[in-house]
Enzyme design. Sequence first.
Site, PDB file in Angstrom:
ATOM      1  N   SER A 173       0.924  -1.267  -0.316  1.00  0.00           N
ATOM      2  CA  SER A 173      -0.391  -0.200   0.095  1.00  0.00           C
ATOM      3  C   SER A 173       0.719   1.286   0.029  1.00  0.00           C
ATOM      4  O   SER A 173       1.768   1.299   0.528  1.00  0.00           O
ATOM      5  CB  SER A 173      -0.888   0.186   1.310  1.00  0.00           C
ATOM      6  OG  SER A 173      -1.303   1.446   1.292  1.00  0.00           O
ATOM      7  N   TYR A 187      -2.256   0.152  10.024  1.00  0.00           N
ATOM      8  CA  TYR A 187      -2.027  -0.435   9.163  1.00  0.00           C
ATOM      9  C   TYR A 187      -0.891   0.433   8.188  1.00  0.00           C
ATOM     10  O   TYR A 187      -0.300  -0.631   7.570  1.00  0.00           O
ATOM     11  CB  TYR A 187      -3.142   0.155   7.880  1.00  0.00           C
ATOM     12  CG  TYR A 187      -3.792  -0.555   6.809  1.00  0.00           C
ATOM     13  CD1 TYR A 187      -4.128  -1.218   6.232  1.00  0.00           C
ATOM     14  CD2 TYR A 187      -3.203   0.970   5.509  1.00  0.00           C
ATOM     15  CE1 TYR A 187      -4.081  -2.025   4.925  1.00  0.00           C
ATOM     16  CE2 TYR A 187      -3.443   0.800   4.141  1.00  0.00           C
ATOM     17  CZ  TYR A 187      -3.929  -0.672   3.860  1.00  0.00           C
ATOM     18  OH  TYR A 187      -4.094  -0.945   2.618  1.00  0.00           O
TER      19      TYR A 187
END
Length: 268
Positions: free
Chosen positions: A152, A165
Amino acid sequence: MNLFDLQDEVAVVIGGTGVLGGALAEGLAAAGAKVAVVGRNAERGQARAKAIVAAGGQADFFAADALQRESLRAANERIERELGAPTILVNAAGGNDPKVTVTTERAFAQIALEDWRANFDLNLVGGVLLPCQEFGTTMAARRCGSIINLASAAGHLPLSRVVAYSAAKAAVLNLSRFLAREWAPRGVRVNTITPGFFPGEQNRRLLFNADGSPTPRAAAILTHTPMGRLGEAHELVGAALFLASTRASSFVTGADIVVDGGFLAQTI
Ligand SMILES: NC(=O)c1ccc[n+]([C@@H]2O[C@H](COP(=O)([O-])OP(=O)(O)OC[C@H]3O[C@@H](n4cnc5c(N)ncnc54)[C@H](OP(=O)(O)O)[C@@H]3O)[C@@H](O)[C@H]2O)c1
């Protein structure tokens, strides 16, 4: 010779029940791979496999929990029996959890350790570690395979608010490079794709108001994205085909392909 032809390949897409994994499963099947759509949600998994078959591809749904080693092992054995030995593994299980997001009500110091661990488990343990231990090890024993882990933009530089995250995805990038080095002598390539912002179920509430207009966060993302828009799931397929195809990327391992409309290239 078509560089991106995946006939004779068996692709396992963990998280193929989701938005990005589903699009990748369809793209790999369209290139000729037999695709195992893997996840926990049978309804979404079977629907995705059915859509692939309806489009002329080969696919089936295999239920597995990426956080359970035995479940992955059983799926690996079943896939080998029914589709053939996996040669491509896409790890697309993962995501943020609102419980580990910093908000005005929950400061960083108030994030509960069990929630932090659960998010790390999902993105790092279920997202990369266990599937690579199970599927990657059998690929390495056969001396052939391509593993694609979904990282990501948050793993490159931490995004505001999504702290656990971001840290877990940074670890995904790091672990993927470790595995690239570890398995290069055994014929398995390990690379990552870094998506920017793609609308999906898990980020919809962060990005859009109930009336469909962008939230201030989505507006900030768009301002920071040179292409001025969010991505669409099918826009990840080209990167995946390149990394999946041994003909196209035979000398590529430990690489990361960023698909983000320029988000990570922009400072001011
Ligand atoms: N969308 C974005 O903008 C974006 C941006 C950057 C990176 N990513 C990454 O791309 C990947 C896919 O994201 P997405 O947007 O497609 O999310 P999604 O639609 O929520 O898909 C995630 C999938 O993960 C699967 N999953 C979760 N826990 C699992 C478990 N224990 N075992 C097996 N599968 C499990 C879920 O399948 P089941 O419910 O069937 O188990 C779900 O289908 C994630 O790693 C995400 O972090 C997404």
